[in-house]
Design a protein around this motif. Sequence first.
Motif, PDB file in Angstrom:
ATOM      1  N   TYR A   1       0.756   5.422   0.698  1.00 17.96           N
ATOM      2  CA  TYR A   1       0.045   6.640   1.084  1.00 17.96           C
ATOM      3  C   TYR A   1       0.785   7.802   0.462  1.00 17.96           C
ATOM      4  CZ  TYR A   1      -2.430   4.324   4.977  1.00 17.96           C
ATOM      5  OH  TYR A   1      -3.224   3.526   5.747  1.00 17.96           O
TER       6      TYR A   1
ATOM      7  N   VAL B   1      -3.156   2.935  -3.842  1.00 14.13           N
ATOM      8  CA  VAL B   1      -2.648   4.195  -3.283  1.00 14.13           C
ATOM      9  C   VAL B   1      -3.784   4.974  -2.619  1.00 14.13           C
ATOM     10  CG1 VAL B   1      -1.434   6.377  -3.788  1.00 14.13           C
ATOM     11  CG2 VAL B   1      -1.012   4.358  -5.220  1.00 14.13           C
ATOM     12  N   GLU B   2      -3.519   5.476  -1.436  1.00 16.48           N
ATOM     13  CA  GLU B   2      -4.451   6.415  -0.810  1.00 16.48           C
ATOM     14  C   GLU B   2      -3.766   7.772  -0.755  1.00 16.48           C
ATOM     15  OE1 GLU B   2      -6.481   5.604   2.906  1.00 16.48           O
ATOM     16  OE2 GLU B   2      -6.099   3.472   2.587  1.00 16.48           O
ATOM     17  N   VAL B   3      -4.522   8.815  -1.010  1.00 17.73           N
ATOM     18  CA  VAL B   3      -3.949  10.161  -0.941  1.00 17.73           C
ATOM     19  C   VAL B   3      -4.665  10.891   0.180  1.00 17.73           C
ATOM     20  CG1 VAL B   3      -3.293  12.197  -2.277  1.00 17.73           C
ATOM     21  CG2 VAL B   3      -4.020  10.121  -3.449  1.00 17.73           C
TER      22      VAL B   3
ATOM     23  N   LYS C   1       0.844  -1.192   0.000  1.00 16.26           N
ATOM     24  CA  LYS C   1       0.000   0.000   0.000  1.00 16.26           C
ATOM     25  C   LYS C   1       0.883   1.247   0.000  1.00 16.26           C
ATOM     26  CE  LYS C   1      -2.557   0.773   3.549  1.00 16.26           C
ATOM     27  NZ  LYS C   1      -3.592   0.903   4.521  1.00 16.26           N
TER      28      LYS C   1
ATOM     29  N   LYS D   1      -1.707   9.180  -7.486  1.00 10.75           N
ATOM     30  CA  LYS D   1      -2.474   7.957  -7.177  1.00 10.75           C
ATOM     31  C   LYS D   1      -2.928   7.290  -8.471  1.00 10.75           C
ATOM     32  CE  LYS D   1      -7.151   6.706  -5.633  1.00 10.75           C
ATOM     33  NZ  LYS D   1      -7.094   5.560  -4.731  1.00 10.75           N
ATOM     34  N   ASN D   2      -3.512   8.099  -9.327  1.00  6.72           N
ATOM     35  CA  ASN D   2      -4.033   7.573 -10.571  1.00  6.72           C
ATOM     36  C   ASN D   2      -2.919   6.933 -11.406  1.00  6.72           C
ATOM     37  OD1 ASN D   2      -5.057   7.787 -13.441  1.00  6.72           O
ATOM     38  ND2 ASN D   2      -6.869   8.384 -12.267  1.00  6.72           N
TER      39      ASN D   2
ATOM     40  N   GLU E   1      -1.475   3.659  -9.606  1.00  7.52           N
ATOM     41  CA  GLU E   1      -2.413   2.528  -9.653  1.00  7.52           C
ATOM     42  C   GLU E   1      -2.528   1.994 -11.072  1.00  7.52           C
ATOM     43  OE1 GLU E   1      -6.071   3.656  -7.635  1.00  7.52           O
ATOM     44  OE2 GLU E   1      -5.147   3.152  -5.696  1.00  7.52           O
TER      45      GLU E   1
END
Length: 365
Positions: free
Chosen positions: A53, A79-81, A51, A68-69, A72
């Motif tokens: 962040y 991905v978390e933003v 993962k 993120k885009n 991924e």
Amino acid sequence: EKGGYEHFMAKEIHEQPKVIKDTMTSRIIKNEKIRLDDITITKEQIKNIDKIYIVACGTAYHAGLIGKNAIEKLARIPVEVEVASEFRYRDPIINEKTLMIVVSQSGETADTLAALREAKRQNARVIAVTNVVGSSISREADDVLYTWAGPEIAVASTKAYVTQLIAMYIIALFFAENKGTLSNEEIEAIKEEMLLLPEKAEKLLQNEEDIKAFAEENHMHKDMFFLGRGLDYAVAMEGSLKLKEISYIHSEAYAAGELKHGPIALIEDGTVVIALATQESLFEKMVSNIKEVKTRGANVLAFAMEGHTEIEKTVDTAKYIPRTIELLAPVLSVIPLQLLSYYTSIAKGCDVDKPRNLAKSVTVE
Ligand code: M6R
């Protein structure tokens, strides 16, 4: 010191073709692997990441949304933003398989630095994307990828943002290479398009007059809306922040498909809507959303990729960005939005480079 421009912001907007190029130089070379000489993370470590962040504030956070885009899509890692001031206080799940990417122009933003420290305390690896060599964030991260934007003086970030986008694409490609998620041909095709961005950005900067005219006509409005889907939504958020910061016009950025779930109630005769429709795969959907606001009387300025002249049937004013792949469109579509906020600020007589209540670097939590 302003290089012949009236404001630092204008100078920095115009430096974008150069800084995009500088940030790619020696890292992106045709038919060679992505070169990140100073990055020590190994192939094995990249494969183990489960993962990511991306943590940042303000404009850097908006660059993270594009990151993120890209990551991924190209490297297939979730991905978390998150904005740093929220991330820190919600007890996020972090372990040795977590990678944190912090993005900070100054490298001194207190919340971002604190998020980095929290990640390290919990054994995550941290890559910093920053513009300032020797900054606190660059010193404390495991790896640093410098954006070569040069000193950014205007409070409103412009050239740092586009170099952060380039850094995001480079990281995504680097991970994709190491994980084997893309073929060589696919990687080369993206690199080739990236290398064309400086000249395309230059071309956009030659068409400032239209944006200036639009700003002069519309600077008296109290509100503006920015709409987009996918990556255009992230760019809409950046355009909206820029406008708020330096022209003090209230503006909102909305995911265009979300409009009918509430905010469309605010659209009335003459409401200014800036619609981004550069994402080819979402173009038709975006046009339907534009029709929804047009029916309610909105005055729509739309941005699409060159060739999509059919948009002129639906909007009041259409502008085009040079053709590129949709993943890279944000690097170009943000430029007219920066110019829009710049000329709106001037038309309103605001202090462009030093907007009220804001500091260049936010070192309090
Ligand atoms: O130096 P940083 O990139 O960490 O700063 C983050 C934000 O404070 C910054 O992007 C702010 O939002 C700008 N004024 C935006 O134009």
